[in-house]
Design a protein around this motif. Sequence first.
Motif, PDB file in Angstrom:
ATOM      1  N   PHE A 110      19.283  37.986  10.265  1.00 20.24           N
ATOM      2  CA  PHE A 110      18.998  36.664  10.814  1.00 20.24           C
ATOM      3  C   PHE A 110      20.185  35.745  10.589  1.00 20.24           C
ATOM      4  CE2 PHE A 110      14.906  38.504   9.788  1.00 20.24           C
ATOM      5  CZ  PHE A 110      14.107  38.173  10.888  1.00 20.24           C
ATOM      6  N   LEU A 111      20.397  34.876  11.542  1.00 21.78           N
ATOM      7  CA  LEU A 111      21.276  33.727  11.360  1.00 21.78           C
ATOM      8  C   LEU A 111      20.397  32.591  10.871  1.00 21.78           C
ATOM      9  CD1 LEU A 111      23.837  31.968  11.791  1.00 21.78           C
ATOM     10  CD2 LEU A 111      23.127  31.717  14.174  1.00 21.78           C
ATOM     11  N   ALA A 112      20.790  31.955   9.785  1.00 22.22           N
ATOM     12  CA  ALA A 112      19.991  30.870   9.215  1.00 22.22           C
ATOM     13  C   ALA A 112      20.873  29.650   8.985  1.00 22.22           C
ATOM     14  CB  ALA A 112      19.344  31.314   7.897  1.00 22.22           C
ATOM     15  N   LEU A 113      20.310  28.468   9.234  1.00 18.84           N
ATOM     16  CA  LEU A 113      21.032  27.212   9.073  1.00 18.84           C
ATOM     17  C   LEU A 113      20.248  26.302   8.149  1.00 18.84           C
ATOM     18  CD1 LEU A 113      21.994  26.519  12.798  1.00 18.84           C
ATOM     19  CD2 LEU A 113      23.269  27.821  11.106  1.00 18.84           C
ATOM     20  N   THR A 114      20.963  25.621   7.263  1.00 16.46           N
ATOM     21  CA  THR A 114      20.319  24.702   6.342  1.00 16.46           C
ATOM     22  C   THR A 114      21.126  23.425   6.243  1.00 16.46           C
ATOM     23  OG1 THR A 114      19.507  24.409   4.067  1.00 16.46           O
ATOM     24  CG2 THR A 114      21.504  25.708   4.357  1.00 16.46           C
ATOM     25  N   ARG A 115      20.437  22.333   5.930  1.00 16.23           N
ATOM     26  CA  ARG A 115      21.099  21.033   5.810  1.00 16.23           C
ATOM     27  C   ARG A 115      21.462  20.712   4.366  1.00 16.23           C
ATOM     28  NH1 ARG A 115      16.689  18.979   9.891  1.00 16.23           N
ATOM     29  NH2 ARG A 115      17.899  18.912  11.822  1.00 16.23           N
ATOM     30  N   THR A 116      21.200  21.634   3.465  1.00 14.47           N
ATOM     31  CA  THR A 116      21.505  21.378   2.060  1.00 14.47           C
ATOM     32  C   THR A 116      22.349  22.507   1.502  1.00 14.47           C
ATOM     33  OG1 THR A 116      20.581  21.029  -0.145  1.00 14.47           O
ATOM     34  CG2 THR A 116      19.358  22.489   1.310  1.00 14.47           C
ATOM     35  N   VAL A 117      23.193  22.181   0.538  1.00  9.50           N
ATOM     36  CA  VAL A 117      23.978  23.208  -0.143  1.00  9.50           C
ATOM     37  C   VAL A 117      23.645  23.234  -1.630  1.00  9.50           C
ATOM     38  CG1 VAL A 117      25.893  23.303   1.489  1.00  9.50           C
ATOM     39  CG2 VAL A 117      25.931  21.604  -0.335  1.00  9.50           C
ATOM     40  N   THR A 118      22.386  22.890  -1.937  1.00 12.27           N
ATOM     41  CA  THR A 118      21.880  22.964  -3.303  1.00 12.27           C
ATOM     42  C   THR A 118      21.262  24.340  -3.523  1.00 12.27           C
ATOM     43  OG1 THR A 118      21.420  20.599  -3.311  1.00 12.27           O
ATOM     44  CG2 THR A 118      20.316  21.928  -4.978  1.00 12.27           C
ATOM     45  N   LEU A 119      21.566  24.972  -4.649  1.00 11.81           N
ATOM     46  CA  LEU A 119      21.145  26.350  -4.866  1.00 11.81           C
ATOM     47  C   LEU A 119      20.405  26.523  -6.185  1.00 11.81           C
ATOM     48  CD1 LEU A 119      24.423  28.195  -3.854  1.00 11.81           C
ATOM     49  CD2 LEU A 119      22.378  27.943  -2.475  1.00 11.81           C
TER      50      LEU A 119
END
Length: 255
Positions: A110-119
Amino acid sequence: MIIIYSIENFERPSVASDCVVFGIDSIEPDSPRSLKQRKLKILLVKRGEEPFINRYSLAGGFLRKGETIEETALRELKEEAGVSDPKIINLGIYSSPERDPRGWIISCAFLALTRTVTLSTADYSDALDAHWLTFEYENETITLSDGTEEIVIHYKDGQPEKNPLAFDHAKIIYDAFMKLRDEVIHHDIVFDLMPPLFAISDLQQPYEIITGKKTSPQNFRKKMSSKIRETDFFDTKSAHRTSKLYERIPQEECL
Protein backbone atom coordinates in the motif's frame (compact mmCIF):
# COMPACT_ATOMS: atom_id res chain seq x y z
CA MET A 1 -16.73 -36.19 -14.35
CA ILE A 2 -17.34 -33.85 -11.41
CA ILE A 3 -14.22 -32.42 -9.75
CA ILE A 4 -14.77 -31.44 -6.14
CA TYR A 5 -12.52 -28.65 -4.92
CA SER A 6 -10.71 -29.19 -1.63
CA ILE A 7 -8.49 -26.55 -0.09
CA GLU A 8 -6.31 -29.30 1.34
CA ASN A 9 -5.19 -30.20 -2.20
CA PHE A 10 -3.34 -26.91 -2.62
CA GLU A 11 -0.36 -25.40 -0.88
CA ARG A 12 -1.12 -22.05 0.73
CA PRO A 13 1.21 -19.07 1.06
CA SER A 14 1.35 -16.70 3.98
CA VAL A 15 -0.06 -13.25 3.18
CA ALA A 16 1.42 -10.01 4.47
CA SER A 17 0.94 -6.28 4.05
CA ASP A 18 3.69 -3.72 3.49
CA CYS A 19 3.10 0.04 3.66
CA VAL A 20 5.16 2.74 2.02
CA VAL A 21 4.31 5.75 4.19
CA PHE A 22 5.18 9.28 3.11
CA GLY A 23 4.90 12.46 5.16
CA ILE A 24 6.10 16.05 5.05
CA ASP A 25 8.41 17.49 7.70
CA SER A 26 9.00 21.23 8.18
CA ILE A 27 12.56 22.25 9.04
CA GLU A 28 12.89 25.58 10.82
CA PRO A 29 15.50 27.90 9.23
CA ASP A 30 18.76 28.83 10.88
CA SER A 31 18.24 32.46 9.92
CA PRO A 32 15.10 34.55 10.56
CA ARG A 33 15.45 35.81 6.99
CA SER A 34 15.03 32.32 5.54
CA LEU A 35 11.88 30.32 4.83
CA LYS A 36 11.03 26.97 6.40
CA GLN A 37 12.17 24.02 4.35
CA ARG A 38 9.83 21.10 3.70
CA LYS A 39 11.27 17.61 3.36
CA LEU A 40 9.59 14.52 1.97
CA LYS A 41 9.98 11.74 4.53
CA ILE A 42 9.46 8.00 4.31
CA LEU A 43 8.66 5.77 7.27
CA LEU A 44 10.95 2.78 7.72
CA VAL A 45 11.54 0.44 10.65
CA LYS A 46 14.71 -1.26 11.81
CA ARG A 47 14.07 -4.98 11.91
CA GLY A 48 14.48 -6.46 15.36
CA GLU A 49 14.77 -10.09 14.23
CA GLU A 50 16.05 -12.26 11.40
CA PRO A 51 15.95 -12.28 8.48
CA PHE A 52 17.65 -8.95 7.72
CA ILE A 53 18.04 -8.02 11.39
CA ASN A 54 19.00 -4.33 11.85
CA ARG A 55 18.20 -3.52 8.22
CA TYR A 56 15.57 -0.97 7.30
CA SER A 57 12.27 -2.35 6.05
CA LEU A 58 8.75 -1.16 5.39
CA ALA A 59 6.17 -1.22 8.15
CA GLY A 60 4.14 -4.37 7.69
CA GLY A 61 3.17 -7.78 8.96
CA PHE A 62 1.12 -10.90 8.45
CA LEU A 63 -2.60 -11.15 7.82
CA ARG A 64 -4.48 -12.52 10.82
CA LYS A 65 -7.55 -14.67 10.67
CA GLY A 66 -10.68 -12.54 10.44
CA GLU A 67 -8.86 -9.46 9.09
CA THR A 68 -9.00 -7.83 5.70
CA ILE A 69 -5.58 -7.01 4.27
CA GLU A 70 -6.39 -3.29 4.68
CA GLU A 71 -7.03 -3.88 8.39
CA THR A 72 -3.68 -5.66 8.62
CA ALA A 73 -1.93 -2.67 7.08
CA LEU A 74 -3.57 -0.20 9.46
CA ARG A 75 -2.91 -2.39 12.51
CA GLU A 76 0.76 -2.80 11.66
CA LEU A 77 1.19 0.93 11.10
CA LYS A 78 -0.29 1.57 14.52
CA GLU A 79 1.80 -1.10 16.26
CA GLU A 80 5.14 -0.43 14.56
CA ALA A 81 5.06 3.35 14.26
CA GLY A 82 2.03 4.78 16.05
CA VAL A 83 0.61 6.07 12.74
CA SER A 84 -3.18 6.33 12.97
CA ASP A 85 -5.77 6.88 10.24
CA PRO A 86 -3.48 7.39 7.23
CA LYS A 87 -4.86 7.53 3.73
CA ILE A 88 -3.98 4.20 2.09
CA ILE A 89 -4.05 3.31 -1.60
CA ASN A 90 -3.58 -0.16 -3.09
CA LEU A 91 -0.15 -0.33 -4.70
CA GLY A 92 0.19 -3.90 -5.91
CA ILE A 93 0.89 -7.54 -5.19
CA TYR A 94 4.46 -8.77 -4.80
CA SER A 95 4.69 -12.53 -5.17
CA SER A 96 8.15 -13.47 -6.39
CA PRO A 97 8.91 -16.93 -4.92
CA GLU A 98 12.34 -15.71 -3.74
CA ARG A 99 11.20 -12.44 -2.14
CA ASP A 100 11.31 -13.75 1.42
CA PRO A 101 13.86 -16.30 2.68
CA ARG A 102 11.39 -17.55 5.30
CA GLY A 103 9.17 -19.17 2.72
CA TRP A 104 6.29 -18.56 0.33
CA ILE A 105 5.01 -15.15 1.37
CA ILE A 106 2.90 -12.84 -0.78
CA SER A 107 2.84 -9.15 0.07
CA CYS A 108 -0.05 -6.80 -0.61
CA ALA A 109 1.61 -3.37 -0.71
CA PHE A 110 0.00 0.00 0.00
CA LEU A 111 0.92 3.60 -0.53
CA ALA A 112 0.06 5.48 2.66
CA LEU A 113 0.05 9.21 3.41
CA THR A 114 0.04 10.89 6.80
CA ARG A 115 -0.01 14.49 8.00
CA THR A 116 2.13 13.79 11.04
CA VAL A 117 5.72 12.68 11.51
CA THR A 118 5.31 11.71 15.16
CA LEU A 119 6.29 8.11 15.86
CA SER A 120 6.01 5.43 18.53
CA THR A 121 6.61 1.68 18.50
CA ALA A 122 4.57 -0.76 20.56
CA ASP A 123 6.55 -2.95 22.98
CA TYR A 124 5.08 -6.12 21.45
CA SER A 125 6.00 -5.20 17.88
CA ASP A 126 8.74 -7.13 16.05
CA ALA A 127 10.12 -3.80 14.82
CA LEU A 128 13.21 -2.57 16.66
CA ASP A 129 12.17 1.05 16.18
CA ALA A 130 10.64 3.34 13.57
CA HIS A 131 12.30 6.20 11.76
CA TRP A 132 11.33 8.99 9.39
CA LEU A 133 14.07 9.16 6.76
CA THR A 134 14.49 12.04 4.33
CA PHE A 135 13.54 10.83 0.84
CA GLU A 136 15.09 12.21 -2.35
CA TYR A 137 14.67 11.01 -5.93
CA GLU A 138 16.72 12.08 -8.94
CA ASN A 139 17.81 10.35 -12.14
CA GLU A 140 16.67 6.85 -11.18
CA THR A 141 18.35 7.13 -7.79
CA ILE A 142 16.67 7.16 -4.38
CA THR A 143 18.59 8.55 -1.42
CA LEU A 144 17.39 7.87 2.12
CA SER A 145 18.93 9.65 5.10
CA ASP A 146 18.28 9.46 8.84
CA GLY A 147 20.74 12.23 9.68
CA THR A 148 23.68 9.92 10.38
CA GLU A 149 23.33 7.19 7.76
CA GLU A 150 22.72 7.65 4.04
CA ILE A 151 21.36 4.86 1.87
CA VAL A 152 21.69 5.31 -1.90
CA ILE A 153 19.77 2.97 -4.20
CA HIS A 154 20.37 3.05 -7.96
CA TYR A 155 17.68 1.70 -10.28
CA LYS A 156 17.59 0.50 -13.86
CA ASP A 157 14.19 0.13 -15.52
CA GLY A 158 12.58 0.37 -12.09
CA GLN A 159 14.64 -2.45 -10.57
CA PRO A 160 17.26 -1.82 -7.85
CA GLU A 161 20.79 -2.63 -8.95
CA LYS A 162 21.57 -3.53 -5.33
CA ASN A 163 19.15 -3.90 -2.43
CA PRO A 164 20.43 -2.53 0.90
CA LEU A 165 16.98 -2.91 2.48
CA ALA A 166 15.11 -5.97 3.70
CA PHE A 167 13.25 -8.30 1.32
CA ASP A 168 12.18 -6.64 -1.97
CA HIS A 169 11.35 -3.37 -0.26
CA ALA A 170 13.66 -1.26 -2.44
CA LYS A 171 11.52 -2.24 -5.43
CA ILE A 172 8.26 -1.57 -3.58
CA ILE A 173 9.49 1.87 -2.49
CA TYR A 174 10.35 2.81 -6.07
CA ASP A 175 6.91 1.73 -7.29
CA ALA A 176 5.25 3.64 -4.45
CA PHE A 177 7.05 6.87 -5.27
CA MET A 178 6.11 6.59 -8.95
CA LYS A 179 2.52 6.05 -7.85
CA LEU A 180 2.70 9.04 -5.50
CA ARG A 181 4.10 11.23 -8.29
CA ASP A 182 1.30 10.19 -10.65
CA GLU A 183 -1.38 10.76 -8.01
CA VAL A 184 -0.04 14.22 -7.14
CA ILE A 185 0.05 15.28 -10.79
CA HIS A 186 -3.32 13.89 -11.81
CA HIS A 187 -5.44 13.57 -8.67
CA ASP A 188 -4.32 16.28 -6.20
CA ILE A 189 -3.32 13.76 -3.56
CA VAL A 190 -0.73 16.25 -2.29
CA PHE A 191 -3.50 17.69 -0.11
CA ASP A 192 -3.50 14.47 1.91
CA LEU A 193 -0.02 15.42 3.09
CA MET A 194 -1.17 18.86 4.22
CA PRO A 195 -2.68 20.02 7.51
CA PRO A 196 -6.19 21.53 7.27
CA LEU A 197 -4.68 25.04 7.00
CA PHE A 198 -1.48 25.73 5.08
CA ALA A 199 0.53 28.51 3.47
CA ILE A 200 1.13 28.49 -0.28
CA SER A 201 4.79 27.61 0.30
CA ASP A 202 3.71 24.67 2.50
CA LEU A 203 1.96 23.26 -0.55
CA GLN A 204 4.37 24.30 -3.29
CA GLN A 205 7.55 22.79 -1.89
CA PRO A 206 6.17 19.24 -1.45
CA TYR A 207 4.48 19.47 -4.85
CA GLU A 208 7.78 20.32 -6.52
CA ILE A 209 9.75 17.72 -4.56
CA ILE A 210 7.36 14.94 -5.57
CA THR A 211 6.73 15.92 -9.19
CA GLY A 212 10.22 17.17 -9.97
CA LYS A 213 8.65 20.24 -11.61
CA LYS A 214 9.59 23.72 -10.40
CA THR A 215 7.56 26.84 -11.10
CA SER A 216 7.30 30.40 -9.86
CA PRO A 217 5.12 31.17 -6.81
CA GLN A 218 2.82 33.21 -9.05
CA ASN A 219 2.29 30.40 -11.55
CA PHE A 220 1.82 27.86 -8.78
CA ARG A 221 -0.77 30.04 -7.08
CA LYS A 222 -2.60 30.34 -10.42
CA LYS A 223 -2.43 26.57 -10.96
CA MET A 224 -4.01 25.93 -7.56
CA SER A 225 -6.50 28.80 -7.61
CA SER A 226 -9.50 26.57 -8.36
CA LYS A 227 -8.56 24.07 -5.62
CA ILE A 228 -7.75 26.28 -2.62
CA ARG A 229 -9.22 29.35 -0.96
CA GLU A 230 -8.02 31.94 1.50
CA THR A 231 -9.05 31.80 5.13
CA ASP A 232 -9.02 34.49 7.78
CA PHE A 233 -6.05 32.87 9.50
CA PHE A 234 -2.33 33.62 9.34
CA ASP A 235 0.82 31.66 10.12
CA THR A 236 1.99 33.63 13.14
CA LYS A 237 4.73 31.11 14.03
CA SER A 238 6.79 31.83 10.94
CA ALA A 239 10.15 33.37 11.76
CA HIS A 240 10.33 34.90 8.31
CA ARG A 241 7.02 36.70 7.92
CA THR A 242 3.33 36.30 8.59
CA SER A 243 1.71 34.24 5.82
CA LYS A 244 -1.92 33.96 4.82
CA LEU A 245 -3.30 30.45 5.39
CA TYR A 246 -5.39 28.55 2.86
CA GLU A 247 -7.63 25.49 2.89
CA ARG A 248 -8.56 22.99 0.24
CA ILE A 249 -11.91 23.52 -1.42
CA PRO A 250 -13.99 20.39 -0.81
CA GLN A 251 -14.12 18.28 -3.97
CA GLU A 252 -17.92 18.39 -4.11
CA GLU A 253 -17.73 22.18 -4.38
CA CYS A 254 -15.30 21.92 -7.30
CA LEU A 255 -17.73 19.87 -9.42
